[in-house]
Design an enzyme around this catalytic site. Structure first.
Site, PDB file in Angstrom:
ATOM      1  N   LEU A 153      14.903  17.670 -26.974  1.00  0.00           N
ATOM      2  CA  LEU A 153      15.125  16.313 -26.451  1.00  0.00           C
ATOM      3  C   LEU A 153      13.984  15.345 -26.747  1.00  0.00           C
ATOM      4  O   LEU A 153      14.213  14.232 -27.208  1.00  0.00           O
ATOM      5  CB  LEU A 153      15.345  16.384 -24.929  1.00  0.00           C
ATOM      6  CG  LEU A 153      16.438  17.347 -24.449  1.00  0.00           C
ATOM      7  CD1 LEU A 153      16.592  17.256 -22.930  1.00  0.00           C
ATOM      8  CD2 LEU A 153      17.768  17.068 -25.125  1.00  0.00           C
ATOM      9  N   ASP A 154      12.757  15.797 -26.504  1.00  0.00           N
ATOM     10  CA  ASP A 154      11.623  14.862 -26.557  1.00  0.00           C
ATOM     11  C   ASP A 154      11.545  14.065 -27.864  1.00  0.00           C
ATOM     12  O   ASP A 154      11.358  12.847 -27.831  1.00  0.00           O
ATOM     13  CB  ASP A 154      10.299  15.600 -26.313  1.00  0.00           C
ATOM     14  CG  ASP A 154      10.249  16.202 -24.908  1.00  0.00           C
ATOM     15  OD1 ASP A 154       9.346  16.999 -24.636  1.00  0.00           O
ATOM     16  OD2 ASP A 154      11.139  15.866 -24.091  1.00  0.00           O
ATOM     17  N   HIS A 188      14.541  22.002 -22.183  1.00  0.00           N
ATOM     18  CA  HIS A 188      14.614  20.590 -21.786  1.00  0.00           C
ATOM     19  C   HIS A 188      13.487  19.800 -22.445  1.00  0.00           C
ATOM     20  O   HIS A 188      13.247  18.659 -22.114  1.00  0.00           O
ATOM     21  CB  HIS A 188      14.493  20.505 -20.263  1.00  0.00           C
ATOM     22  CG  HIS A 188      13.394  21.364 -19.771  1.00  0.00           C
ATOM     23  ND1 HIS A 188      13.557  22.715 -19.533  1.00  0.00           N
ATOM     24  CD2 HIS A 188      12.095  21.113 -19.560  1.00  0.00           C
ATOM     25  CE1 HIS A 188      12.400  23.228 -19.172  1.00  0.00           C
ATOM     26  NE2 HIS A 188      11.504  22.289 -19.183  1.00  0.00           N
ATOM     27  N   CYS A 189      12.766  20.408 -23.365  1.00  0.00           N
ATOM     28  CA  CYS A 189      11.663  19.681 -24.017  1.00  0.00           C
ATOM     29  C   CYS A 189      11.964  19.485 -25.494  1.00  0.00           C
ATOM     30  O   CYS A 189      12.221  18.391 -25.963  1.00  0.00           O
ATOM     31  CB  CYS A 189      10.357  20.455 -23.879  1.00  0.00           C
ATOM     32  SG  CYS A 189       9.928  20.872 -22.224  1.00  0.00           S
ATOM     33  N   ILE A 190      11.897  20.600 -26.223  1.00  0.00           N
ATOM     34  CA  ILE A 190      11.878  20.508 -27.695  1.00  0.00           C
ATOM     35  C   ILE A 190      13.128  19.876 -28.281  1.00  0.00           C
ATOM     36  O   ILE A 190      13.026  19.026 -29.169  1.00  0.00           O
ATOM     37  CB  ILE A 190      11.611  21.897 -28.299  1.00  0.00           C
ATOM     38  CG1 ILE A 190      10.359  22.510 -27.659  1.00  0.00           C
ATOM     39  CG2 ILE A 190      11.413  21.794 -29.808  1.00  0.00           C
ATOM     40  CD1 ILE A 190       9.125  21.647 -27.678  1.00  0.00           C
TER      41      ILE A 190
END
Ligand code: SAJ
Length: 441
Positions: free
Chosen positions: A277-278, A273-275
């Site tokens: 998307l961010d 849910h980080c790389i």
């Protein structure tokens, strides 16, 4: 005493009441650290289920022991509530709500807007508000500040407003909320001062920066750095495949350079849910300013093409065995988005499974951390990793290299293994023909 001095005193003597909005993998660990630091906590979440289980002294977050929740609930220090009015009791409010991307890769700011409205409805003079959710630069100043000022509160005088990126790495055995340095950027110097004092009371190292935009960009730089470097090494894997060179040999040898190099490894794509998307928060913001963030877009293009690359490897390997993908029994080994965790969000395994099924393969999976899943319109129940299952598979495809899987038995029992993580490299050769991302099909 000025408002700043009053709030500083309440922080220093821990009489301040600290609120946390969003009791998930970021908010709950933060709330627990604040309890340990001596504050009374108002934990606010929209989920009745989450608040009820927390008030029973249970925990829904893998890194937060239920015993820790129970202790702080029993002592009266920690309250989990769905009643927003309780936020009026707080002197500090940390907002840790989701900032997902819509399918169009545009930011979905609805949770932040809702939390901002809730905070503004209960904000009062002397309050510190900190946004922690990963977001595009400008969010703090554009979404939160006007809502506070609409209540007649002057930011930097009556209330204090800052951004502080979360750096929670779920499952990390070494780094957790207290010992991971915390960056803080306030709308005014007084905001930075108060927010820094607040986090310094709880977290070992606090790093003030000059604005919320700087703090918002720190997070985006950190995770864009990873996305771009993973994209680079994935492209190098494709290059090595074309040249017939082993990418892992090249990476391991490059990693002997004691300076100026950082090791990343290729794989079936990027999940979590980080790389994935961010970086799109920054790309979206810059599009609105007529600037194309080429590195972000290119990394995303390369990384999201890796599931196809893996499926092509499987197709070629089956072909070399005289088999078509259509009707082939394929066992996917590991579906979590990275090793040794139970999170499947954005996992490339979902893309690999979908593409194999589209080509007619009969796909099953085994993942010791995920017995079954319903994700992104996909619902499957895992199978045990029995000898019979391994022997019956026309191909075993390693997507996530969990520890604790008996890879030697896989090599001994399976006929064909497509290993996208090169986890089988040091095994005694067995029955299986092993194909990696860069070995000839
Ligand atoms: N991946 C590769 N090759 C690599 C590294 C990662 O293919 O060399 C893949 C993983 O398999 C995964 C995805 O990329 O699918 C993301 O991996 P990650 O190691 O970045 O793990 P995350 O998504 O849990 O990232 C988190 C981030 N933490 C926060 O956002 C607070 C990231 O900033 C951390 O650096 C990372 O954990 C970490 O170091 O573990």
């Amino acid at each position: 005493m000025t408002t700043t001095q009053t709030l500083r005193r309440k922080i220093d003597d821990r009489s301040a009441v600290a609120a946390v909005i969003g009791l998930g993998y970021v908010g709950l660990p933060l709330a627990m650290e604040l309890c340990e630091a001596g504050y009374r906590i108002v934990g606010y979440d929209v989920s009745e289920r989450v608040c009820a289980l927390l008030m029973r002294g249970e925990s829904h977050i893998q890194d937060v022991p239920a015993t820790q929740v129970a202790t702080h609930v029993r002592s009266g220090k920690f309250l989990a509530t769905t009643d927003p009015a309780r936020l009026g009791e707080a002197d500090t409010v940390s907002i840790a709500v989701p900032t997902p991307l819509a399918k169009t890769r545009d930011p979905d700011m609805s949770y932040v807007v809702s939390a901002s409205d809730t905070v503004a409805a209960h904000a009062h003079a002397g309050m510190l508000i900190v946004l922690e959710s990963t977001t595009y630069p400008g969010t703090t100043r554009e979404l939160l500040q006007p809502r506070l000022e609409a209540k007649g509160l002057t930011v930097g005088v009556d209330v204090f407003l800052a951004f502080s990126p979360e750096r929670v790495d779920p499952g990390n055995p070494v780094y957790h909320t207290k010992n991971t340095p915390k960056v803080v950027g306030g709308v005014t110097p007084a905001c930075t001062e108060v927010a820094t004092a607040f986090y310094r009371s709880t977290i070992d190292t606090v790093v003030p920066v000059s604005s919320p935009e700087a703090a918002e960009l720190v997070k985006l730089l950190e995770n864009t750095f990873r996305s771009v470097n993973i994209g680079l090494v994935n492209e190098m894997a494709i290059v090595c495949d074309r040249l017939g060179v082993d990418i892992w040999e090249v990476i391991d040898a490059a990693a002997t350079k004691p300076f100026g190099f950082m090791k990343f490894t290729p794989g079936p794509g990027i999940g979590g849910h980080c790389i994935p998307l961010d970086p799109h928060y920054l790309a979206w913001k810059m599009r609105a300013l007529n600037y194309k963030t080429r590195f972000i877009d290119l990394a995303s293009e390369v990384n999201s093409a890796m599931p196809d690359f893996v499926v092509e490897k499987v197709a070629w390997a089956l072909n070399d065995d005289g088999k078509a993908v259509k009707g082939a029994k394929v066992l996917v080994l590991g579906v979590a988005y990275k090793k040794d965790i139970d999170d499947i969000r954005e996992s490339p395994a979902l893309d690999v499974i979908r593409r194999l099924e589209t080509r007619g393969a009969v796909v099953s999976y085994h993942d010791p951390h995920i017995p079954s899943f319903r994700e992104d319109g996909h619902e499957m129940v895992g199978v045990g990793l029995s000898d019979a299952v391994l022997e019956a598979a026309d191909a075993v495809v390693v997507i996530t290299d969990h520890s604790g899987v008996e890879y030697q038995r896989v090599a001994d029992r399976a006929g064909l293994v497509v290993d996208s993580r090169n986890v089988m490299r040091r095994l005694r050769s067995g029955r299986a023909r092993i194909v990696t991302l860069t070995s000839s099909h």
